[in-house]
Scaffold this motif. Structure first.
Motif, short mmCIF file in Angstrom:
data_model
loop_
_atom_site.label_atom_id
_atom_site.label_comp_id
_atom_site.label_asym_id
_atom_site.label_seq_id
_atom_site.Cartn_x
_atom_site.Cartn_y
_atom_site.Cartn_z
N VAL A 299 -34.08 -8.85 -1.52
CA VAL A 299 -33.95 -7.97 -2.69
C VAL A 299 -32.48 -7.67 -2.95
O VAL A 299 -32.02 -7.69 -4.09
CB VAL A 299 -34.75 -6.68 -2.48
CG1 VAL A 299 -34.37 -5.63 -3.52
CG2 VAL A 299 -36.24 -6.97 -2.56
N ALA A 300 -31.70 -7.38 -1.89
CA ALA A 300 -30.28 -7.09 -2.07
C ALA A 300 -29.55 -8.28 -2.67
O ALA A 300 -28.74 -8.14 -3.60
CB ALA A 300 -29.65 -6.70 -0.73
N ALA A 301 -29.84 -9.47 -2.16
CA ALA A 301 -29.17 -10.68 -2.68
C ALA A 301 -29.58 -10.96 -4.11
O ALA A 301 -28.74 -11.30 -4.97
CB ALA A 301 -29.50 -11.87 -1.78
N SER A 302 -30.88 -10.82 -4.41
CA SER A 302 -31.37 -11.10 -5.76
C SER A 302 -30.83 -10.09 -6.77
O SER A 302 -30.47 -10.45 -7.89
CB SER A 302 -32.90 -11.09 -5.77
OG SER A 302 -33.43 -12.05 -4.88
N THR A 303 -30.77 -8.83 -6.36
CA THR A 303 -30.24 -7.79 -7.25
C THR A 303 -28.78 -8.05 -7.57
O THR A 303 -28.34 -7.90 -8.72
CB THR A 303 -30.39 -6.40 -6.61
OG1 THR A 303 -31.78 -6.17 -6.32
CG2 THR A 303 -29.88 -5.32 -7.53
N THR A 304 -28.02 -8.45 -6.57
CA THR A 304 -26.61 -8.78 -6.79
C THR A 304 -26.48 -9.92 -7.80
O THR A 304 -25.64 -9.87 -8.72
CB THR A 304 -25.94 -9.19 -5.47
OG1 THR A 304 -26.08 -8.13 -4.52
CG2 THR A 304 -24.46 -9.48 -5.67
N ALA A 305 -27.32 -10.95 -7.65
CA ALA A 305 -27.27 -12.09 -8.56
C ALA A 305 -27.63 -11.69 -9.99
O ALA A 305 -26.99 -12.13 -10.95
CB ALA A 305 -28.21 -13.19 -8.06
N VAL A 306 -28.65 -10.82 -10.14
CA VAL A 306 -29.06 -10.40 -11.47
C VAL A 306 -27.97 -9.57 -12.14
O VAL A 306 -27.65 -9.76 -13.32
CB VAL A 306 -30.38 -9.59 -11.39
CG1 VAL A 306 -30.71 -8.95 -12.73
CG2 VAL A 306 -31.53 -10.50 -10.97
N LEU A 307 -27.38 -8.65 -11.41
CA LEU A 307 -26.31 -7.82 -11.97
C LEU A 307 -25.08 -8.67 -12.33
O LEU A 307 -24.43 -8.44 -13.36
CB LEU A 307 -25.93 -6.72 -10.99
CG LEU A 307 -26.94 -5.57 -10.90
CD1 LEU A 307 -26.66 -4.70 -9.67
CD2 LEU A 307 -26.89 -4.71 -12.16
N LEU A 308 -24.77 -9.64 -11.50
CA LEU A 308 -23.66 -10.53 -11.81
C LEU A 308 -23.94 -11.33 -13.07
O LEU A 308 -23.06 -11.51 -13.93
CB LEU A 308 -23.40 -11.47 -10.64
CG LEU A 308 -22.23 -12.46 -10.79
CD1 LEU A 308 -20.92 -11.70 -10.99
CD2 LEU A 308 -22.14 -13.37 -9.56
N ALA A 309 -25.19 -11.77 -13.21
CA ALA A 309 -25.57 -12.51 -14.42
C ALA A 309 -25.47 -11.62 -15.66
O ALA A 309 -25.08 -12.08 -16.74
CB ALA A 309 -27.00 -13.04 -14.26
N ILE A 310 -25.81 -10.33 -15.52
CA ILE A 310 -25.66 -9.40 -16.64
C ILE A 310 -24.19 -9.29 -17.05
O ILE A 310 -23.86 -9.29 -18.24
CB ILE A 310 -26.24 -8.02 -16.27
CG1 ILE A 310 -27.77 -8.09 -16.17
CG2 ILE A 310 -25.83 -6.96 -17.29
CD1 ILE A 310 -28.42 -6.81 -15.71
N CYS A 311 -23.31 -9.22 -16.06
CA CYS A 311 -21.87 -9.15 -16.36
C CYS A 311 -21.41 -10.37 -17.16
O CYS A 311 -20.64 -10.26 -18.11
CB CYS A 311 -21.07 -9.05 -15.07
SG CYS A 311 -21.33 -7.54 -14.11
N VAL A 312 -21.92 -11.54 -16.76
CA VAL A 312 -21.46 -12.79 -17.37
C VAL A 312 -22.09 -13.02 -18.73
O VAL A 312 -21.44 -13.50 -19.67
CB VAL A 312 -21.76 -13.97 -16.42
CG1 VAL A 312 -21.43 -15.30 -17.09
CG2 VAL A 312 -20.98 -13.82 -15.12
N LEU A 313 -23.37 -12.67 -18.88
CA LEU A 313 -24.13 -13.01 -20.09
C LEU A 313 -24.35 -11.83 -21.03
O LEU A 313 -25.15 -11.93 -21.97
CB LEU A 313 -25.48 -13.60 -19.69
CG LEU A 313 -25.44 -14.87 -18.83
CD1 LEU A 313 -26.84 -15.26 -18.38
CD2 LEU A 313 -24.78 -16.02 -19.60
N SER A 314 -23.66 -10.72 -20.82
CA SER A 314 -23.96 -9.51 -21.58
C SER A 314 -23.66 -9.62 -23.07
O SER A 314 -24.11 -8.78 -23.84
CB SER A 314 -23.18 -8.32 -20.99
OG SER A 314 -21.78 -8.59 -21.02
N ALA A 315 -22.92 -10.63 -23.48
CA ALA A 315 -22.64 -10.80 -24.91
C ALA A 315 -23.79 -11.48 -25.64
O ALA A 315 -23.79 -11.57 -26.87
CB ALA A 315 -21.36 -11.62 -25.10
N HIS A 316 -24.79 -11.92 -24.90
CA HIS A 316 -25.93 -12.65 -25.49
C HIS A 316 -27.18 -11.77 -25.39
O HIS A 316 -27.61 -11.44 -24.28
CB HIS A 316 -26.15 -13.98 -24.78
CG HIS A 316 -24.90 -14.82 -24.73
ND1 HIS A 316 -24.46 -15.57 -25.80
CD2 HIS A 316 -24.00 -15.01 -23.73
CE1 HIS A 316 -23.34 -16.20 -25.47
NE2 HIS A 316 -23.04 -15.88 -24.21
#
Length: 416
Positions: A299-316
């Protein structure tokens, strides 16, 4: 000490509860767990419902919206301080009596808020209500694990936690809607009435058998707090909740200012987050009974990945919406597992252990949202809170991996 010593069944229904195996269906949870989940639904509804009523409260009491927001801050502070304090003060009080008293105090606090015209009085009432909430949550968590038995303790905590998550999906929107129809005081009257209605349910369904607290000395309970594993769990509680809620607290500007989503769609995205959290908490509890340490690390690893993806893709807009819902599904799903581990590692002081986890969750929320607010005003802009969340979620890996390694080296082989 094994989990069986800490999650002994409290009644006949729990006596048959055993470990979940791959060859059969998991044991049915006793009805009292659902009653306790309903209680946590009320508790979490009151914590978050104020956010949807702030403009009305501010206008009626003639204070700024920012000052009215102190009604949320003081509640979080009350939970941080009140949960462990009440666990110590009620250590020799029967659990069913503590639960009933907490509901009664909860109801009185809401009546004071509903009738009050003084803002300081409302702050005091919210602070006192938070102490009652902390007492109920801590004792309900232990009562649920005792009723469910060692083979279903995390699942029982998942259901109790799901009651809180359901508050975000149902309770808070209904409270905001009721506030628009009847004024902001209406939801507080309703919560007071529902709390009083829950008192006889607790009296009827929380068993008297095994209700008396064990005669463990205060020194022994405080001594249990020296457990290094417990403090690792508490660190994980604070980091995981701080990571998710630092991003969630400021998701509205992320969606509107960064992703370009119309403000009218934001509530639907928040509902999606809430539904995801509800499902994730239940599923996480089920997985945690079988593989607790693997669940917390994943869960910790997956949450980190999801939040990182939000940072990268937040313009879409479309990916951002899907990622926010996914964050709800994954981000808090390990909380029931962490709470179950807190019960275990607290040894002779399970209620105090859960109370400390409640404080840790609220501390993580307070610190994470505070830092995220500063990040929002920095050069990072709307993505700042998500960046803060990513860092905190990544930090969760440190205590969760450490716990897994320590348990692997223990004689019990890491079984909860």
């Amino acid at each position: 000490m094994t989990a069986a010593h800490l999650t002994r069944p409290a009644g006949p229904a729990a006596a048959t509860a055993g470990p979940v195996t791959g060859g059969g269906a998991p044991p049915r949870l006793p009805f009292v767990v659902y009653v306790l989940a309903a209680g946590t639904f009320l508790m979490l509804t009151t914590e978050f419902v104020v956010a949807g009523l702030l403009p009305e409260i501010a206008g009626d009491l003639q204070v700024s919206v920012a000052r009215a927001g102190l009604l949320i801050t003081v509640f979080a502070a009350g939970m941080i301080v009140g949960a462990p304090t009440m666990a110590l003060l009620t250590r020799r009080v029967p659990r069913r009596v503590t639960l009933m008293t907490a509901l009664a105090v909860f109801a009185v606090g809401h009546v004071v808020v509903a009738l009050g015209d003084s803002f300081p009085l409302l702050l005091a009432a919210r602070f006192g209500t938070a102490w009652a909430t902390g007492a109920f949550w801590s004792v309900a968590s232990v009562a649920a694990t005792r009723a469910a038995g060692p083979g279903a303790s995390a699942r029982a905590l998942g259901l109790v936690g799901a009651g809180g998550m359901l508050a975000n999906v149902v309770g808070v929107p209904l409270g905001a809607f009721a506030g628009q129809l009847s004024g902001w005081r209406g939801p507080f009257w309703a919560l007071a009435a529902l709390a009083l209605a829950a008192v006889p349910l607790i009296a009827r369904h929380v068993p008297r058998a095994g209700d008396d607290q064990q005669s463990v000395s205060l020194r022994s309970e405080l001594g249990a707090m020296r457990s290094g594993r417990l403090w690792l769990v508490l660190a994980a509680c604070a980091a995981t909740t701080g990571g998710v809620l630092s991003a969630y607290s400021y998701v509205s500007p992320l969606l509107t200012d960064r992703a370009g989503i119309a403000p009218g769609w934001v509530p639907l995205v928040l509902v999606g987050f809430g539904v995801g959290s509800l499902i994730g908490t239940i599923v996480g509890g089920r997985l945690g009974d079988v593989r607790p340490h693997a669940t917390t690390i994943a869960v910790a690893a997956s949450t980190t990945a999801v939040l990182l993806a939000i940072c990268v893709l937040s313009a879409h807009p479309v990916p951002t919406v899907l990622l926010v819902v996914l964050l709800g599904l994954i981000g808090l799903s390990a909380n029931p597992v962490l709470s179950a581990l807190a019960v275990r590692f607290a040894g002779v002081a399970p209620t105090l252990g859960v109370a400390m986890s409640v404080s840790a969750y609220n501390l993580g929320t307070a610190v994470g949202s505070g830092v995220a607010g500063r990040a929002l005003d920095s050069g990072l802009g709307a993505t700042g809170p998500a960046v803060v969340g990513t860092i905190l979620a990544a930090l969760t890996l440190i205590p969760t991996i450490a716990i897994a390694l320590l348990q692997r080296r223990s004689p019990s082989g890491g079984r909860p």
